[in-house]
Design a protein around this motif. Structure first.
Motif, PDB file in Angstrom:
ATOM      1  N   ALA A  74      32.595  20.225 -90.291  1.00 13.10           N
ATOM      2  CA  ALA A  74      32.029  19.979 -91.537  1.00 13.10           C
ATOM      3  C   ALA A  74      30.892  20.056 -92.254  1.00 13.10           C
ATOM      4  CB  ALA A  74      33.223  18.760 -91.362  1.00 13.10           C
ATOM      5  N   THR A  75      30.792  19.354 -91.560  1.00  5.31           N
ATOM      6  CA  THR A  75      28.902  19.607 -91.727  1.00  5.31           C
ATOM      7  C   THR A  75      28.031  20.586 -91.959  1.00  5.31           C
ATOM      8  OG1 THR A  75      28.420  17.591 -90.935  1.00  5.31           O
ATOM      9  CG2 THR A  75      26.767  18.542 -91.164  1.00  5.31           C
ATOM     10  N   LEU A  76      28.481  21.485 -90.510  1.00  9.92           N
ATOM     11  CA  LEU A  76      27.836  23.239 -90.721  1.00  9.92           C
ATOM     12  C   LEU A  76      29.142  23.713 -91.702  1.00  9.92           C
ATOM     13  CD1 LEU A  76      28.716  23.312 -86.932  1.00  9.92           C
ATOM     14  CD2 LEU A  76      26.113  23.872 -87.929  1.00  9.92           C
ATOM     15  N   VAL A  77      29.985  23.349 -92.219  1.00  9.55           N
ATOM     16  CA  VAL A  77      30.783  24.288 -93.679  1.00  9.55           C
ATOM     17  C   VAL A  77      29.882  24.096 -94.678  1.00  9.55           C
ATOM     18  CG1 VAL A  77      32.520  24.377 -95.154  1.00  9.55           C
ATOM     19  CG2 VAL A  77      32.860  24.709 -92.323  1.00  9.55           C
ATOM     20  N   ALA A  78      29.577  22.352 -95.121  1.00  2.53           N
ATOM     21  CA  ALA A  78      28.604  21.700 -95.950  1.00  2.53           C
ATOM     22  C   ALA A  78      27.547  22.615 -96.027  1.00  2.53           C
ATOM     23  CB  ALA A  78      29.162  20.351 -96.003  1.00  2.53           C
TER      24      ALA A  78
END
Length: 89
Positions: A74-78
């Motif tokens: 989720a951090t990579l996507v954000a």
């Protein structure tokens, strides 16, 4: 002795959860909100690991590992969304 260390760990985790929640509510831009959510997830992972030790069961560690993997993705996507300005650009 481990009970005292766990009590201190749970106390610190509670304070860190409160501070992370306050930071999440007070942040002004999206990047700071993502970082605050990451801090909260790390604290929850620590709590799951401590509960696994306290109750002597392994499925809390499985949940902590799954949460860590979801948080990382989720951090990579954000980060990709924030740097490129949209999901498909």
């Amino acid at each position: 002795m481990p009970e005292a260390a766990l009590a201190i760990a749970f106390g610190w985790a509670t304070l860190l959860l409160l501070a992370g929640g306050w930071l999440l509510l007070r942040s002004e831009d999206t990047l700071h909100r993502v970082l605050a959510l990451d801090v909260l997830v790390v604290v929850v992972i620590m709590l799951l690991a401590a509960l696994s030790y306290l109750r002597d069961v392994s499925y809390y560690l499985d949940a902590a590992l799954a949460l860590a993997l979801l948080s990382f993705s989720a951090t990579l996507v954000a980060a990709r969304y924030l740097t490129r300005g949209g999901p498909f650009q």
